[in-house]
Design a protein around this motif. Structure first.
Motif, PDB file in Angstrom:
ATOM      1  N   GLN A  83      -1.144  -3.083  -1.470  1.00 25.23           N
ATOM      2  CA  GLN A  83      -1.464  -1.638  -1.972  1.00 25.23           C
ATOM      3  C   GLN A  83      -2.331  -1.943  -3.211  1.00 25.23           C
ATOM      4  O   GLN A  83      -2.031  -2.867  -3.967  1.00 25.23           O
ATOM      5  CB  GLN A  83      -0.054  -0.998  -2.482  1.00 25.23           C
ATOM      6  N   TRP A  84      -3.661  -1.535  -3.132  1.00 20.44           N
ATOM      7  CA  TRP A  84      -4.638  -2.234  -4.370  1.00 20.44           C
ATOM      8  C   TRP A  84      -5.613  -0.992  -4.558  1.00 20.44           C
ATOM      9  O   TRP A  84      -6.148  -0.107  -3.556  1.00 20.44           O
ATOM     10  CB  TRP A  84      -5.332  -3.224  -3.329  1.00 20.44           C
ATOM     11  N   ASN A  85      -6.152  -0.830  -5.913  1.00 21.01           N
ATOM     12  CA  ASN A  85      -7.033   0.314  -6.017  1.00 21.01           C
ATOM     13  C   ASN A  85      -8.438  -0.410  -6.444  1.00 21.01           C
ATOM     14  O   ASN A  85      -8.943   0.200  -7.274  1.00 21.01           O
ATOM     15  CB  ASN A  85      -6.417   1.007  -7.017  1.00 21.01           C
ATOM     16  N   LEU A  86      -8.368  -1.688  -6.035  1.00 24.98           N
ATOM     17  CA  LEU A  86      -9.790  -2.447  -6.377  1.00 24.98           C
ATOM     18  C   LEU A  86      -9.905  -2.699  -8.011  1.00 24.98           C
ATOM     19  O   LEU A  86     -10.839  -3.349  -8.433  1.00 24.98           O
ATOM     20  CB  LEU A  86     -11.103  -1.726  -5.975  1.00 24.98           C
ATOM     21  N   GLU A 119      -8.836   7.349  -7.667  1.00 26.67           N
ATOM     22  CA  GLU A 119      -8.420   6.071  -7.437  1.00 26.67           C
ATOM     23  C   GLU A 119      -8.669   5.797  -6.065  1.00 26.67           C
ATOM     24  O   GLU A 119      -8.235   6.347  -5.113  1.00 26.67           O
ATOM     25  CB  GLU A 119      -6.797   6.162  -7.758  1.00 26.67           C
ATOM     26  N   SER A 120      -9.120   4.434  -5.889  1.00 28.61           N
ATOM     27  CA  SER A 120      -9.338   3.861  -4.654  1.00 28.61           C
ATOM     28  C   SER A 120      -7.859   3.419  -3.873  1.00 28.61           C
ATOM     29  O   SER A 120      -6.992   3.063  -4.629  1.00 28.61           O
ATOM     30  CB  SER A 120     -10.119   2.376  -4.878  1.00 28.61           C
ATOM     31  N   ILE A 121      -7.911   3.570  -2.641  1.00 27.91           N
ATOM     32  CA  ILE A 121      -6.755   3.261  -1.790  1.00 27.91           C
ATOM     33  C   ILE A 121      -7.230   2.060  -0.981  1.00 27.91           C
ATOM     34  O   ILE A 121      -7.324   2.182   0.472  1.00 27.91           O
ATOM     35  CB  ILE A 121      -6.258   4.566  -1.164  1.00 27.91           C
ATOM     36  N   ALA A 122      -7.700   0.980  -1.353  1.00 32.55           N
ATOM     37  CA  ALA A 122      -8.701  -0.022  -0.644  1.00 32.55           C
ATOM     38  C   ALA A 122      -7.373  -0.735   0.443  1.00 32.55           C
ATOM     39  O   ALA A 122      -7.919  -0.788   1.511  1.00 32.55           O
ATOM     40  CB  ALA A 122      -9.150  -0.939  -1.663  1.00 32.55           C
ATOM     41  N   GLY A 123      -6.167  -0.752   0.212  1.00 32.38           N
ATOM     42  CA  GLY A 123      -5.460  -1.334   1.156  1.00 32.38           C
ATOM     43  C   GLY A 123      -5.245  -0.573   2.211  1.00 32.38           C
ATOM     44  O   GLY A 123      -5.268  -1.146   3.482  1.00 32.38           O
ATOM     45  N   MET A 124      -5.019   0.764   2.260  1.00 33.83           N
ATOM     46  CA  MET A 124      -5.009   1.586   3.344  1.00 33.83           C
ATOM     47  C   MET A 124      -6.300   1.840   4.061  1.00 33.83           C
ATOM     48  O   MET A 124      -6.330   1.509   5.556  1.00 33.83           O
ATOM     49  CB  MET A 124      -4.692   3.098   3.008  1.00 33.83           C
ATOM     50  N   ALA A 125      -7.544   1.602   3.390  1.00 33.42           N
ATOM     51  CA  ALA A 125      -8.573   1.710   4.041  1.00 33.42           C
ATOM     52  C   ALA A 125      -9.095   0.416   4.754  1.00 33.42           C
ATOM     53  O   ALA A 125      -9.335   0.356   5.814  1.00 33.42           O
ATOM     54  CB  ALA A 125      -9.846   1.607   2.774  1.00 33.42           C
ATOM     55  N   SER A 126      -8.518  -0.845   4.134  1.00 40.29           N
ATOM     56  CA  SER A 126      -8.562  -2.107   4.687  1.00 40.29           C
ATOM     57  C   SER A 126      -7.867  -2.363   6.206  1.00 40.29           C
ATOM     58  O   SER A 126      -8.310  -2.804   7.249  1.00 40.29           O
ATOM     59  CB  SER A 126      -8.136  -3.139   3.959  1.00 40.29           C
TER      60      SER A 126
END
Length: 262
Positions: free
Chosen positions: A8-11, A229-236
């Motif tokens: 779970q990451w927001n960059l 807010e970025s949801i980079a984990g889900m996008a990845s």
């Protein structure tokens, strides 16, 4: 990207390990917005691939064969005209085609007496996306096919003519087998490229009516780099799944076409 898909990451902050939670949400949690985005995006992407890949393989091939006809003059001029759209940026091309199909100022609206937004209605929204994709994508494959066809010996065609083969038989029995490897290459690479479609539906339709042309890459970008807010984990996780789909389909295509060629 693979590591980020398990977090779970927001960059901004340090990524927090969540294991398979992102994949479980995307694939199985039907109440989740992320599940809807993945399913809808993948469905629209597959729709684009199914329609676009045959067009980007067959149309350039037919043009290449036609340009190899000895009776055709100014071959280099026609080839240049067809290749130039591939050199134009998608944003510039989208602006051109948006003006052509503009509800008030567009040539098509004035010519046919229509007064509606093409991008706001189906199937017209998809029509816009397919038109600009075909317009910009024909030239590259056509160059590959022309180069391959030019390497086929003229003696084969002369022998076929003596045996009474017509033009269609020469195409299916000589031309296609002789260029099977360029065909495999363009088929696989065009498929992979179409799965990664992004700019055309974004620039032409903004995702279309009821997200009808919202492809998976648009959702991935929006989650990772959109507003808020970025949801980079889900996008990845979505990107990894898309990559796996492309890998499996490309490998299957290469295997089947290579086996048939043998």
């Amino acid at each position: 990207g693979i590591y980020a898909s398990f977090t779970q990451w927001n960059l901004v902050n340090d990524p927090q390990w969540v294991g398979l939670a992102n994949y479980q949400t995307i694939l199985f949690d039907k109440s989740s917005t992320f599940h809807f985005q993945f399913v809808n995006g993948l469905k629209n992407t597959l729709f684009y691939v199914v329609f676009m890949v045959p067009l980007l393989v067959i149309v350039p091939l037919l043009i290449a064969v036609a340009l190899e006809n000895k009776q055709v003059k100014f071959k280099s001029v026609f080839q240049g005209i067809l290749y130039i759209p591939g050199l134009i940026s998608v944003s510039a091309a989208a602006l051109i085609w948006s003006l052509i199909f503009h509800s008030k100022l567009g040539i098509t609206s004035n010519l046919f007496g229509t007064d509606f937004s093409w991008a706001a209605k189906q199937p017209y929204a998809w029509f816009l996306v397919l038109v600009i994709s075909l317009w910009g994508g024909v030239g590259g494959n056509m160059i590959i096919y022309r180069s391959a066809i030019a390497g086929v010996s003229e003696d084969l065609y002369e022998a076929a003519k003596i045996d009474g083969a017509n033009s269609f038989q020469q195409f299916t029995k000589i031309t296609l087998p002789a260029i099977r490897f360029p065909l495999i290459y363009t088929f696989v690479m065009t498929t992979a490229g179409c799965f990664n479609v992004f700019a055309q539906p974004l620039m032409m339709t903004k995702g279309g009516p009821k997200q009808g042309t919202h492809v998976l890459m648009m959702y991935i970008r929006s989650l990772a780099f959109g507003s808020g807010e970025s949801i980079a984990g889900m996008a990845s996780a979505m990107a990894v799944l898309l990559g796996l789909i492309i890998l499996v389909i490309s490998a299957a295509q290469y295997y089947v076409m290579n086996r048939n060629a043998d």
